[in-house]
Design a protein around this motif. Structure first.
Motif, mmCIF file in Angstrom:
data_model
loop_
_atom_site.group_PDB
_atom_site.id
_atom_site.type_symbol
_atom_site.label_atom_id
_atom_site.label_comp_id
_atom_site.label_asym_id
_atom_site.label_seq_id
_atom_site.Cartn_x
_atom_site.Cartn_y
_atom_site.Cartn_z
ATOM 1 N N LEU A 184 -32.677 20.642 49.390
ATOM 2 C CA LEU A 184 -32.101 21.216 50.605
ATOM 3 C C LEU A 184 -32.448 22.694 50.718
ATOM 4 C CD1 LEU A 184 -28.570 19.553 50.499
ATOM 5 C CD2 LEU A 184 -30.598 18.796 51.763
ATOM 6 N N LEU A 185 -32.452 23.401 49.590
ATOM 7 C CA LEU A 185 -32.824 24.809 49.601
ATOM 8 C C LEU A 185 -34.271 24.989 50.043
ATOM 9 C CD1 LEU A 185 -31.172 26.048 46.272
ATOM 10 C CD2 LEU A 185 -30.568 26.796 48.572
ATOM 11 N N ARG A 186 -35.146 24.120 49.576
ATOM 12 C CA ARG A 186 -36.557 24.218 49.953
ATOM 13 C C ARG A 186 -36.741 24.033 51.453
ATOM 14 N NH1 ARG A 186 -39.561 24.526 45.448
ATOM 15 N NH2 ARG A 186 -38.860 23.481 43.547
ATOM 16 N N LEU A 187 -35.893 23.201 52.046
ATOM 17 C CA LEU A 187 -35.975 22.946 53.482
ATOM 18 C C LEU A 187 -35.238 24.005 54.301
ATOM 19 C CD1 LEU A 187 -35.394 19.085 53.485
ATOM 20 C CD2 LEU A 187 -37.547 20.271 53.961
ATOM 21 N N GLY A 188 -34.511 24.888 53.629
ATOM 22 C CA GLY A 188 -33.762 25.914 54.336
ATOM 23 C C GLY A 188 -32.532 25.395 55.032
ATOM 24 N N VAL A 189 -32.001 24.267 54.570
ATOM 25 C CA VAL A 189 -30.834 23.666 55.226
ATOM 26 C C VAL A 189 -29.656 23.581 54.268
ATOM 27 C CG1 VAL A 189 -32.181 22.372 56.906
ATOM 28 C CG2 VAL A 189 -31.670 21.334 54.683
ATOM 29 N N ALA A 190 -29.606 24.502 53.299
ATOM 30 C CA ALA A 190 -28.495 24.513 52.346
ATOM 31 C C ALA A 190 -27.681 25.786 52.518
ATOM 32 C CB ALA A 190 -29.009 24.401 50.911
ATOM 33 N N GLY A 191 -26.512 25.767 51.972
ATOM 34 C CA GLY A 191 -25.641 26.935 52.028
ATOM 35 C C GLY A 191 -24.436 26.713 51.152
ATOM 36 N N PRO A 192 -23.390 27.492 51.364
ATOM 37 C CA PRO A 192 -22.188 27.355 50.535
ATOM 38 C C PRO A 192 -21.617 25.939 50.613
ATOM 39 C CG PRO A 192 -22.098 29.326 51.886
ATOM 40 C CD PRO A 192 -23.256 28.540 52.383
ATOM 41 N N MET A 193 -21.085 25.482 49.483
ATOM 42 C CA MET A 193 -20.412 24.189 49.443
ATOM 43 C C MET A 193 -18.923 24.417 49.645
ATOM 44 S SD MET A 193 -22.401 22.157 46.416
ATOM 45 C CE MET A 193 -24.179 21.886 46.518
ATOM 46 N N GLY A 194 -18.354 23.766 50.668
ATOM 47 C CA GLY A 194 -16.972 24.045 51.018
ATOM 48 C C GLY A 194 -16.860 25.471 51.520
ATOM 49 N N PRO A 252 -23.525 25.926 55.862
ATOM 50 C CA PRO A 252 -22.457 25.488 54.947
ATOM 51 C C PRO A 252 -22.376 23.965 54.893
ATOM 52 C CG PRO A 252 -21.517 26.229 57.011
ATOM 53 C CD PRO A 252 -22.979 26.548 57.086
ATOM 54 N N VAL A 253 -21.993 23.472 53.725
ATOM 55 C CA VAL A 253 -21.770 22.039 53.542
ATOM 56 C C VAL A 253 -20.265 21.823 53.477
ATOM 57 C CG1 VAL A 253 -22.241 20.022 52.119
ATOM 58 C CG2 VAL A 253 -23.912 21.897 52.221
ATOM 59 N N LEU A 258 -18.962 16.585 51.456
ATOM 60 C CA LEU A 258 -19.240 16.366 50.035
ATOM 61 C C LEU A 258 -18.408 15.213 49.490
ATOM 62 C CD1 LEU A 258 -19.401 20.040 48.720
ATOM 63 C CD2 LEU A 258 -21.282 18.390 48.759
ATOM 64 N N ARG A 259 -17.147 15.166 49.877
ATOM 65 C CA ARG A 259 -16.288 14.096 49.376
ATOM 66 C C ARG A 259 -16.752 12.733 49.885
ATOM 67 N NH1 ARG A 259 -12.556 18.313 50.515
ATOM 68 N NH2 ARG A 259 -11.584 19.108 48.600
ATOM 69 N N ILE A 260 -17.216 12.681 51.125
ATOM 70 C CA ILE A 260 -17.720 11.413 51.675
ATOM 71 C C ILE A 260 -19.018 11.017 50.978
ATOM 72 C CG2 ILE A 260 -18.700 10.329 53.737
ATOM 73 C CD1 ILE A 260 -16.710 11.994 55.387
ATOM 74 N N GLY A 261 -19.905 12.001 50.779
ATOM 75 C CA GLY A 261 -21.205 11.693 50.204
ATOM 76 C C GLY A 261 -21.198 11.465 48.705
ATOM 77 N N LEU A 262 -20.346 12.205 47.989
ATOM 78 C CA LEU A 262 -20.378 12.174 46.529
ATOM 79 C C LEU A 262 -19.140 11.567 45.898
ATOM 80 C CD1 LEU A 262 -21.833 15.735 45.849
ATOM 81 C CD2 LEU A 262 -23.079 13.573 46.049
ATOM 82 N N GLY A 263 -18.108 11.319 46.677
ATOM 83 C CA GLY A 263 -16.891 10.759 46.102
ATOM 84 C C GLY A 263 -16.254 11.735 45.143
ATOM 85 N N GLY A 264 -15.793 11.225 43.991
ATOM 86 C CA GLY A 264 -15.057 12.041 43.027
ATOM 87 C C GLY A 264 -15.852 13.194 42.464
#
Length: 301
Positions: A184-194, A252-253, A258-264
């Motif tokens: 995601l960072l390589r694509l420039g579409v990442a940011g803070p989580m929560g 931002p994510v 994150l909870r939907i995509g990654l669960g616990g």
């Protein structure tokens, strides 16, 4: 017995994992013989077949061994945390550590056991500085880690030297949190989580491996935090890595995503854990990457 002495042998459980594999390579490169525990028929004298689920670990596994490292356990980020997966995460850690600790106690050694653990012990602690004297948090990861460490009790009861390597978020492009974040960072579409203000207790794979090798020959016992001496907030860590890629880190994510995509596993990314490696540094360990800026270019390749 120092592992750089001729003839020193270390027995490793979890030798093919994300951390175990480079640990084996590091130990062998520094002149240490490594004996691997495998769950298939052994293919040579440097392998021993074991079956933790059946309690099978032959006495011969410990012949000539100066220390044991056990890192076995199902990956916390590999699958969603269903009820059955939670049981597997617990069983895969406690059954392996417990078997090794019991057998070491029964055969009277080797003297040293370095058992895998995690900073999940502390759970979400906001701004609190966390050292090895801090108590446990609440939630599944904290309960799992307490059971994981308790599984080594037979070795402690036998008077053996036991250290628990409470590992933080290991930064490597090959897996874990960074393995998910880097594309995601390589694509420039990442940011803070929560909200991005949570403290991330990071450590590079290089220092994780070096710290484990250090503990093999150390005399320190009990919990040892394997994290860099300068934890970073999630937003800052993401910015540092993005800067090394000449990419923005402004998307931002949301925590709910994150909870939907990654669960616990999302809890591991959203929890705030300001963990400090107090015992490790007091024992003389010097980090290759104490600050993320110095490691960022290497991490992003």
């Amino acid at each position: 017995m120092s592992t750089d002495q001729p003839g020193a042998t270390v027995l490793v459980g979890g030798a093919s994992g994300l951390i175990g594999s480079p640990l084996v390579a590091h130990l062998e490169a520094t002149g240490t013989r490594v004996r691997r525990l495998v769950r298939r028929p052994a293919s040579g004298p440097d392998e021993v077949t074991w079956a933790p689920e059946d309690g099978v670990l032959p006495d011969s596994a410990f012949d000539g061994v100066s220390a044991v490292v056990v890192l076995s356990g199902a990956g916390v980020a590999d699958k969603r945390w269903t009820s059955s997966r939670r049981r597997e995460l617990l069983r895969s850690r406690t059954s392996t550590t417990s078997l090794i600790a019991r057998r070491m106690a029964e055969v009277g050694g080797p003297r040293r056991l370095v058992a895998g653990s995690a900073v999940g012990f502390y759970a979400d602690r906001d701004e609190e500085e966390l050292t090895e004297t801090s108590g446990p948090g609440e939630g599944f990861l904290a309960e799992l880690t307490q059971a994981w460490e308790a599984a080594a009790q037979p070795a402690r009861d036998a008077g053996l030297s036991v250290a628990h390597a409470r590992t933080g978020l290991v930064l490597t492009p090959d897996g874990g949190a960074l393995g998910r974040l880097l594309p995601l960072l390589r694509l420039g579409v990442a940011g803070p989580m929560g909200h991005g203000r949570q403290w991330w207790p990071w450590i590079t794979l290089t220092d994780e491996v070096r710290a484990l090798a250090h503990l093999v020959t150390s005399d320190v016992t009990g919990p040892v935090n394997l994290t860099a001496p300068e934890p970073l907030r999630n937003a800052e860590l993401t910015r540092v890595l993005a800067r090394a890629l000449n990419r923005p880190a402004t998307v931002p994510v949301p925590g709910i995503a994150l909870r939907i995509g990654l669960g616990g596993f999302a809890a591991e990314l959203l929890n705030s854990q300001r963990v400090l490696p107090t015992v490790l540094e007091a024992d003389g360990f010097v980090f290759t990457h104490p600050r993320l800026e110095a490691a960022a270019a290497e991490l992003v390749g």
